[in-house]
Design an enzyme around this catalytic site. Structure first.
Site, PDB file in Angstrom:
ATOM      1  N   ASP A 489       8.273   6.712  19.792  1.00 24.90           N
ATOM      2  CA  ASP A 489       8.570   6.415  18.387  1.00 24.90           C
ATOM      3  C   ASP A 489       9.260   5.060  18.330  1.00 24.90           C
ATOM      4  OD1 ASP A 489       8.872   7.750  15.509  1.00 24.90           O
ATOM      5  OD2 ASP A 489      10.708   6.637  15.941  1.00 24.90           O
ATOM      6  N   ASN A 497       8.717  -3.082   7.713  1.00 25.71           N
ATOM      7  CA  ASN A 497       7.887  -2.903   6.510  1.00 25.71           C
ATOM      8  C   ASN A 497       8.656  -3.270   5.249  1.00 25.71           C
ATOM      9  OD1 ASN A 497       5.359  -2.220   7.375  1.00 25.71           O
ATOM     10  ND2 ASN A 497       5.709  -0.028   7.368  1.00 25.71           N
ATOM     11  N   HIS A 502       4.100  -4.967   4.574  1.00 31.07           N
ATOM     12  CA  HIS A 502       3.201  -4.102   5.355  1.00 31.07           C
ATOM     13  C   HIS A 502       2.236  -4.900   6.225  1.00 31.07           C
ATOM     14  CE1 HIS A 502       4.420  -0.252   3.592  1.00 31.07           C
ATOM     15  NE2 HIS A 502       4.582  -0.915   2.451  1.00 31.07           N
ATOM     16  N   ASP A 506       1.715  -4.182  10.096  1.00 37.36           N
ATOM     17  CA  ASP A 506       0.453  -3.951  10.818  1.00 37.36           C
ATOM     18  C   ASP A 506       0.361  -4.842  12.047  1.00 37.36           C
ATOM     19  OD1 ASP A 506      -0.194  -2.093   8.929  1.00 37.36           O
ATOM     20  OD2 ASP A 506      -1.582  -3.379   7.816  1.00 37.36           O
ATOM     21  N   ASP A 532       4.244   5.066  13.171  1.00 34.86           N
ATOM     22  CA  ASP A 532       4.797   4.289  14.279  1.00 34.86           C
ATOM     23  C   ASP A 532       4.966   5.166  15.519  1.00 34.86           C
ATOM     24  OD1 ASP A 532       6.773   5.867  13.250  1.00 34.86           O
ATOM     25  OD2 ASP A 532       8.374   4.412  13.517  1.00 34.86           O
TER      26      ASP A 532
END
Length: 882
Positions: A489, A497, A502, A506, A532
């Site tokens: 994680d 973000n 965003h 990415d 994630d």
């Protein structure tokens, strides 16, 4: 007149006289030497005030020491008390280089400690070392041979307050130059008298270095601010120009006026005294120039066929270019320009030339060009980028202008319109064919997407679980084989973000997938099963250490900085590891759940680490989930209470304000304080609800609290920065403050400085909105994140609360100077400064002596717990303040 021979001294008396003369000469030499030593020490002391650099001071020590004994080979080693490492600020030797150059692969302090210098430093005794003594120390392992061999080496420790701070040493390579007890006494005597001077020079050197470093930092900050202002002005000018271009495309002006206005807009952005626009005819074989301006006052070029000029060069390469006169001459010499049409060559006088292709409907339809004739007018790459960006809008404006003119002419050219329609149908057929081909590609892509993550191209949850199930079946058939499952994680992904957007999020995930692939073998499986969350199936491992090694490699790779939005961003990961073979009933789902539980424990341990699953991990996760559920129920049932901690005047100990803090009296765990409550709330996303609950409880406690303190006492409230992330949360916070029984002017709201530094934009916008409500705004834990002073100058702040860590080091002179600097900063910006963490009355007295006026802590008053107070004699009357 003359004595008889019988009156002369006897031989015995003559002998005594000669001995007395010898003693007198010895005393004279001793006093002379003492005078030289005294003068030398005086010169060294004066030298510290005369020289500007520490190197000159140490060189002066050697010069003066040479007056007392041979010191051509001389060095000083000083111990840094903060790092406990040796340095050599001065070194001169006729044979050897500086130790750092002689042993470049070793740390300088290690090199010195292993030799004679380190021996003197440890023994704290002078050392006169000849060959026999050297061999004895070498054989006993006390030292390691360093540097060239010498005849004699003399080193003396330098003391300061019974502590060794360094070593002063001389050595001789000549057998005729020797040192004895006198030289040892001289060196010891000098070292005792220069220790204070050396510390003073070293302190002055460090102070000057710190001042110079701070000056550079301030200069860099000023340059950045200045550059930001310039860039903002440039962006505003660019935005204004783009609006003007958009308006021109819809304006009802003639052809020439349209291009003249375009030129005017371009001239506002960069020098364009020489400029022209060239457009291709519809047949694609001819050029015409609807706009042309030149400092040479020549007419516009006529319509002409395509050739090999500069304009055609841009059309051919379909990309912007910035060329110097030398570049143009080189292209002409290479035959790439004006080889077929030399009559078009007027480029001899051009100094610089910029050409940008104009794309209309994705096709190059022309070029925009500016150029200069003199070196006084130059262009740079940023000008090329600016013109390239503007050219897109110019091309769109030209396209709309041409479309409008074409529509006007269409009524007069019906046949041409029919031909255009026919061509449009042909293009439509081509588009249909392209669409059919595209659909086939989409079908193939859908098959791929069904088992892969669309962003990273890694196996998705379905495909990964299928491979994990196959691995479980394989292990059941082959009991000796083992595999490991890693659940990863990513840390701070939500922050990326929220702050960078965003698109950058990415990019972050794609780069993370690339790095994870570097850490595993080709037969291992890497998959992405969530936003994630990544999982790795390590197939065919020998021992648990194989998986641990991969986890450590992953943590190292993911801790390297990411380049996102032209800035460096550091992340990390929490990893849970589960191994096969612990239970015969293992399934793909149970193993994934175990790895997930271990990952959750890694996050609870502080992130940036890995945890191997065991049953205690599962139990801890269950306990945390239970605690979160209980907290939600406690908030719903209003089981949390407040304690009020006083903020006092340090001199008079008068209560000036109260700071409310929540606590929870848990049945099993006992009293859970505000800090632990905040951690639990952050895990279960209840931070804002916890703060809003605090406001409700303030109103409930109002009457009880007012009976205990003066009504003029103010309220200090620490809130989480989640309230400032978006305007709806800010509006909700404003409404809750309005509903408080306390007056807005009596309320101080503090936000953590670290959160402000992490997301300055949201805080600045929210501060402006909250300041309109007349409440007092401040930053708490100030000094922990080192906010730039320039930020404080334009924020609507009323006060600062210093980080409690400052109080722990009040006896440190450097810390006192730092506290004084914060005090002067707050005074200059007209901010109220509060000190947190006053634990003892001595702290309070020290702060008062330093000029601080307000603070809070264990030594300042008792807390107020309304739950332990009797009910008020009468309830509060009146409505809630608006």
């Amino acid at each position: 007149m003359f004595r008889d021979k019988t009156d002369q001294h006897s031989p015995r008396e003559v002998g005594r006289l000669y001995k007395r003369i010898s003693r007198l000469k010895s005393l004279a030499r001793k006093y002379k030497r003492s005078e030289i030593v005294q003068n030398t020490l005086l010169d060294i002391s004066n030298l510290a005030a005369q020289v500007e650099r520490a190197e000159d001071f140490y060189a002066g020590i050697q010069t003066n020491l040479n007056r007392l004994l041979p010191a051509d080979n001389f060095f000083i080693a000083i111990l840094n008390r903060e790092t406990n490492k040796l340095g050599v600020p001065f070194f001169v030797d006729e044979k050897d280089q500086h130790p750092s150059q002689l042993y470049p692969s070793e740390e300088l302090s290690t090199t010195l400690n292993s030799g004679l210098t380190g021996y003197v430093l440890r023994s704290q005794q002078p050392l006169l070392c000849d060959d026999d003594k050297f061999e004895q120390l070498l054989a006993s392992g006390e030292i390691v041979s360093r540097g060239s061999s010498c005849h004699q080496w003399l080193g003396v420790p330098i003391f300061s307050s019974d502590q060794t701070i360094g070593v002063i040493a001389v050595q001789s390579y000549d057998a005729n130059i020797t040192y004895g007890e006198i030289e040892v006494e001289l060196m010891t005597f000098i070292s005792q008298h220069i220790s204070g001077v050396i510390e003073r020079v070293q302190y002055q050197h460090n102070l000057e270095a710190a001042i110079e470093h701070r000056t550079k930092e301030l200069s860099v900050a000023y340059d950045k601010l200045k550059q930001e202002v310039t860039e903002r002005r440039r962006a505003e000018n660019l935005q204004k120009s783009l609006f003007e271009i958009a308006e021109l495309s819809n304006a009802t002006i003639d052809h020439q006026s349209f291009y003249r206005e375009l030129h005017r807009v371009i001239s506002h952005l960069l020098p364009a005294n020489n400029c022209y626009i060239a457009l291709l005819e519809d047949n694609g074989r001819e050029l015409h120039f609807p706009f042309y301006v030149s400092q040479l006052n020549v007419g516009a070029p006529q319509r002409r066929p395509l050739a090999d000029g500069l304009t055609e060069f841009i059309l051919k390469h379909k990309r912007p270019l910035l060329l110097d006169g030398s570049d143009i001459k080189a292209l002409i010499k290479a035959g790439q320009l004006y080889a077929k049409a030399p009559q078009l060559n007027y480029a001899e006088t051009i100094h610089q030339w910029i050409g940008v292709p104009l794309f209309i409907q994705g096709i190059v339809k022309g070029a925009l060009t500016i150029y200069s004739f003199t070196p006084s007018q130059t262009y740079q790459e940023k000008d090329l980028d600016l013109l390239t960006f503007v050219s897109q809008h110019i091309a769109a404006a030209i396209e709309r202008k041409l479309s409008a003119e074409s529509l006007k002419q269409s009524y007069e050219q019906l046949e041409e319109k029919v031909a255009q329609r026919t061509r449009a149908l042909a293009m439509l057929n081509q588009d249909l064919e392209k669409e059919i081909a595209q659909r086939r590609k989409v079908e193939q892509q859908l098959v791929h997407d069904a088992s892969h993550d669309t962003l990273t191209g890694l196996p998705n949850r379905a495909m990964f679980m299928e491979r994990l199930a196959q691995a479980v079946k394989h292990v059941r058939r082959h009991a000796r084989d083992r595999f490991a499952l890693l659940f990863i994680d990513l840390d701070r992904f939500k922050l990326i973000n929220d702050t960078l957007g965003h698109l950058q999020g990415d990019r972050f995930l794609i780069e993370t997938a690339r790095r994870l692939n570097l850490c595993i073998r080709s037969n291992d499986t890497l998959g992405r099963i969530g936003g994630d969350e990544f999982v790795i199936l390590l197939d065919s491992i020998n021992t648990n250490s194989d998986a641990i090694e991969v986890a450590e490699r992953i943590l190292g790779e993911l801790s390297e900085p990411y380049q996102l939005s032209n800035q460096s961003f550091t992340s990390g990961a929490s990893i849970g590891i589960a191994f096969s073979g612990h239970s015969s009933g293992d399934t793909s789902e149970s193993l994934l759940k175990d790895a997930d539980a271990a990952m959750y424990q890694a996050k609870s341990n502080g992130k940036g680490c890995f945890v191997i699953f065991d049953h205690s991990t599962s139990h801890q996760q269950s306990h945390d989930i239970t605690l979160e559920i209980e907290l939600r129920e406690a908030i719903a049932k209003q089981e949390l209470a407040l304690q009020y901690f006083p903020v006092m005047a340090l001199a008079t100990q008068e209560i000036l304000a109260l700071e409310p803090r929540l606590y929870w009296q848990h049945e099993q765990l006992g009293k859970i304080k505000q800090e632990q409550l905040s951690n639990i709330a952050e895990h279960c996303n209840l931070t804002k609800e916890l703060d809003l609950y605090l406001f409700d409880q303030l109103n409930s406690d109002y009457d009880k609290v007012m009976q205990q303190v003066d009504s003029k006492v103010q309220l200090h409230i620490k809130l989480a920065s989640q309230h400032l992330k978006h305007k709806h949360a800010v509006r909700k916070l404003k409404n809750r403050i309005k509903q408080s029984y306390y007056k807005a002017a009596d309320i101080w709201v503090f936000f953590n400085e670290k959160a402000f530094v992490a997301d300055s934009d949201s805080h600045i916008q929210a501060f402006d909105l909250l300041a309109k409500q007349a409440i007092n705004l401040g930053l708490c834990a100030y000094g922990s994140a080192h906010t730039a002073l320039s930020s404080l100058s334009f924020l609507p702040l009323s006060g600062l609360k210093l980080d409690p860590s400052y109080i722990s080091h009040l006896n440190n002179p450097q810390q006192k100077r730092l506290l004084k600097a914060h005090q002067l900063t707050a005074s200059a910006l007209e901010l109220t400064l509060f000190v947190e963490g006053v634990k003892t009355d001595l702290h309070r007295q020290q702060l008062v002596s330093l000029g601080f006026e307000q603070g809070q802590g264990q030594a300042l008053g008792e807390s107020i717990d309304p739950s332990k107070l009797p009910e008020p004699s009468r309830s509060r009357s009146g409505s809630i303040s608006a």
